[in-house]
Design a protein around this motif. Structure first.
Motif, PDB file in Angstrom:
ATOM      1  N   GLN A   1      37.976  36.555  34.123  1.00 18.99           N
ATOM      2  CA  GLN A   1      38.916  36.284  35.207  1.00 18.99           C
ATOM      3  C   GLN A   1      40.346  36.516  34.735  1.00 18.99           C
ATOM      4  O   GLN A   1      41.167  37.106  35.430  1.00 18.99           O
ATOM      5  CB  GLN A   1      38.731  34.849  35.690  1.00 18.99           C
ATOM      6  N   SER A   2      40.645  36.058  33.535  1.00 18.63           N
ATOM      7  CA  SER A   2      41.946  36.315  32.918  1.00 18.63           C
ATOM      8  C   SER A   2      41.918  37.690  32.264  1.00 18.63           C
ATOM      9  O   SER A   2      40.929  38.070  31.632  1.00 18.63           O
ATOM     10  CB  SER A   2      42.241  35.245  31.867  1.00 18.63           C
ATOM     11  N   TYR A   3      43.003  38.458  32.388  1.00 18.00           N
ATOM     12  CA  TYR A   3      43.037  39.790  31.791  1.00 18.00           C
ATOM     13  C   TYR A   3      42.982  39.709  30.268  1.00 18.00           C
ATOM     14  O   TYR A   3      42.406  40.573  29.616  1.00 18.00           O
ATOM     15  CB  TYR A   3      44.317  40.530  32.201  1.00 18.00           C
TER      16      TYR A   3
ATOM     17  N   GLY B   1      49.364  43.667  38.662  1.00 20.51           N
ATOM     18  CA  GLY B   1      48.118  42.930  38.447  1.00 20.51           C
ATOM     19  C   GLY B   1      46.903  43.832  38.474  1.00 20.51           C
ATOM     20  O   GLY B   1      45.986  43.702  37.647  1.00 20.51           O
TER      21      GLY B   1
ATOM     22  N   GLN C   1      44.253  44.668  35.414  1.00 20.94           N
ATOM     23  CA  GLN C   1      42.804  44.507  35.528  1.00 20.94           C
ATOM     24  C   GLN C   1      42.085  45.796  35.147  1.00 20.94           C
ATOM     25  O   GLN C   1      41.013  45.761  34.536  1.00 20.94           O
ATOM     26  CB  GLN C   1      42.432  44.104  36.964  1.00 20.94           C
TER      27      GLN C   1
ATOM     28  N   GLU D   1      34.208  36.875  37.744  1.00 26.76           N
ATOM     29  CA  GLU D   1      35.255  36.753  38.765  1.00 26.76           C
ATOM     30  C   GLU D   1      36.510  37.546  38.389  1.00 26.76           C
ATOM     31  O   GLU D   1      37.622  36.989  38.368  1.00 26.76           O
ATOM     32  CB  GLU D   1      35.587  35.279  39.009  1.00 26.76           C
TER      33      GLU D   1
ATOM     34  N   SER E   1      39.667  37.516  41.032  1.00 25.84           N
ATOM     35  CA  SER E   1      40.124  36.284  41.686  1.00 25.84           C
ATOM     36  C   SER E   1      41.625  36.045  41.531  1.00 25.84           C
ATOM     37  O   SER E   1      42.217  35.281  42.301  1.00 25.84           O
ATOM     38  CB  SER E   1      39.345  35.075  41.162  1.00 25.84           C
ATOM     39  N   ASN E   2      42.279  36.694  40.550  1.00 24.37           N
ATOM     40  CA  ASN E   2      43.720  36.501  40.363  1.00 24.37           C
ATOM     41  C   ASN E   2      44.565  37.503  41.147  1.00 24.37           C
ATOM     42  O   ASN E   2      45.791  37.467  41.072  1.00 24.37           O
ATOM     43  CB  ASN E   2      44.082  36.603  38.872  1.00 24.37           C
ATOM     44  N   LEU E   3      43.908  38.395  41.875  1.00 20.60           N
ATOM     45  CA  LEU E   3      44.628  39.421  42.624  1.00 20.60           C
ATOM     46  C   LEU E   3      44.858  38.983  44.064  1.00 20.60           C
ATOM     47  O   LEU E   3      44.110  38.156  44.602  1.00 20.60           O
ATOM     48  CB  LEU E   3      43.836  40.738  42.607  1.00 20.60           C
ATOM     49  N   ASP E   4      45.877  39.564  44.709  1.00 28.63           N
ATOM     50  CA  ASP E   4      46.096  39.244  46.120  1.00 28.63           C
ATOM     51  C   ASP E   4      45.013  39.913  46.968  1.00 28.63           C
ATOM     52  O   ASP E   4      44.269  40.780  46.503  1.00 28.63           O
ATOM     53  CB  ASP E   4      47.486  39.687  46.574  1.00 28.63           C
TER      54      ASP E   4
ATOM     55  N   ARG F   1      42.499  42.987  46.012  1.00 29.32           N
ATOM     56  CA  ARG F   1      41.082  42.685  45.770  1.00 29.32           C
ATOM     57  C   ARG F   1      40.181  43.680  46.483  1.00 29.32           C
ATOM     58  O   ARG F   1      39.188  44.153  45.933  1.00 29.32           O
ATOM     59  CB  ARG F   1      40.737  41.262  46.233  1.00 29.32           C
TER      60      ARG F   1
ATOM     61  N   THR G   1      30.820  36.010  41.262  1.00 28.46           N
ATOM     62  CA  THR G   1      31.884  35.732  42.224  1.00 28.46           C
ATOM     63  C   THR G   1      31.503  34.517  43.078  1.00 28.46           C
ATOM     64  O   THR G   1      30.314  34.202  43.222  1.00 28.46           O
ATOM     65  CB  THR G   1      32.147  36.945  43.137  1.00 28.46           C
TER      66      THR G   1
END
Length: 358
Positions: A82-84, A136, A140, A159, A162-165, A169, A191
């Protein structure tokens, strides 16, 4: 390339069971999506495949080999989180190459793999950039590139969007699907987003409280749910579910009646109490309905509405239960609507077990 087989996987933390006797066969080159609410155990299951968690019981096979005692680095998998988790002081090229350098891969081979991944992901113009200079979506892509250069048998993704707008996404969903097709390898993707699961997966695994509820194609998970949990969980809006009775072939839900015998509908004949389900889009504004069929027709006064631009989502009651349906964008709130339902769209569930009957 490789298949992934899970046999009777159970995971407990103390007295709490996170995964309960999970068995799953993920085919070679398949895009398999694990979906469920937060805390259902999907990320734990992915970490067990990766070797980052040990199962309390059960076995994990990758490419027909039991890997329970194989270290994560030796499982020939690559994981996108989830985190890059990019190194801020390194360039895009250096971030993508780092794992290969640690494994003492030859510099010419590193260059070939990084350039190949950059071309696939549209990152050729950014190889000298630092992560802070990227958007972002680009970050990714770098995280995906770092996994691609490994050339693994299996890609695991926890996931990653999940950190993208919202708009990004949607775009990245398409990019990951194209990536899967281009790489032609096994993807296991986690997800909590039902729409993401339905649009991306070739096979969808629905989890609830550590138990698999259904493993099926996106079409069947949405249109032929195995139980009321899947029916209510999958989709942008849950399936409408109503307690109902069937007596002498007459269905009654919320004082809406239908003669099932004359409707060409397959229905449970030896059950009196059922739960009847119907998707939002199958409750139609009768101005758009086909009157040539034996439709269920009723009136309703919405008590709430949501505008989606091209249409409106309206909320109303059928008996004591709230229902949702879509209607035309020019509907004026406060007016009664004539609705219709095609009987062939109805789903029936056992009132006690909540399992699908037909």
């Amino acid at each position: 390339m490789a298949n992934v087989v899970l046999k009777n996987i159970t995971k407990r933390f103390g007295k709490k069971t996170i995964l309960d006797n999970i068995s799953l066969n993920i085919q070679d080159k398949e895009f398999n999506v694990l979906v469920g609410a937060s805390g259902c155990g999907k990320s734990t299951l992915l970490r067990i495949i990766a070797g980052l968690e040990k199962p309390s019981f059960g076995e994990v096979f990758i490419d027909s080999k039991c890997v329970n005692n194989v270290e994560p680095k030796d499982r020939d998998i690559a994981m996108v989180f989830q985190s890059y988790a990019l190194y801020p002081h390194m360039s895009v090229y250096e971030n993508m190459a780092f794992g290969l350098k640690v494994r003492n891969v030859a510099e010419c081979e590193i260059k070939r793999r990084v350039n190949n991944a950059a071309e696939i992901l549209g990152l050729c113009d950014y190889l000298k950039s630092k992560p802070r200079e990227l958007s972002g979506g680009q970050r990714q892509r770098v995280a995906l590139g770092r996994a691609i250069v490994r050339e693994p048998k299996v890609f695991l993704m926890d996931e990653p969007l999940s950190n993208l707008d919202a708009k990004l996404r949607v775009a990245m969903r398409s990019e990951i699907k194209r990536l899967h097709k281009k790489l032609d390898t096994t993807f296991v993707y986690v997800t909590h987003d039902q729409t993401e699961a339905l649009t991306m997966g070739q096979k969808v695994v629905v989890l609830n409280n550590g138990v698999i509820q259904q493993v099926d194609s996106p079409y069947n998970v949405y249109n032929r749910p195995k139980n009321t949990f899947v029916a209510s969980f999958m989709g942008s809006y849950p399936m409408n579910l109503f307690p109902a009775t069937i007596e002498d072939g007459i269905l009654n839900f919320g004082n809406i009646f239908l003669d099932l015998k004359s409707s060409c509908t397959v229905y449970p004949k030896n059950v009196k109490k059922v739960i009847v389900g119907v998707r939002m889009e199958d409750i139609q504004d009768r101005s758009y309905a086909d009157f040539s069929f034996n439709l269920i027709k009723f009136k309703a006064l919405p008590h709430f509405e949501e505008s989606l631009g091209s249409k409106k989502i309206v909320y109303f009651n059928i008996g004591n239960n709230e229902a949702i349906a879509s209607t035309s964008a020019d509907y004026r709130f406060g007016n009664t609507i004539d609705f219709s339902i095609d009987p062939l769209k109805l789903k029936f569930f056992d009132a006690n077990t909540k399992e699908a009957i037909c």
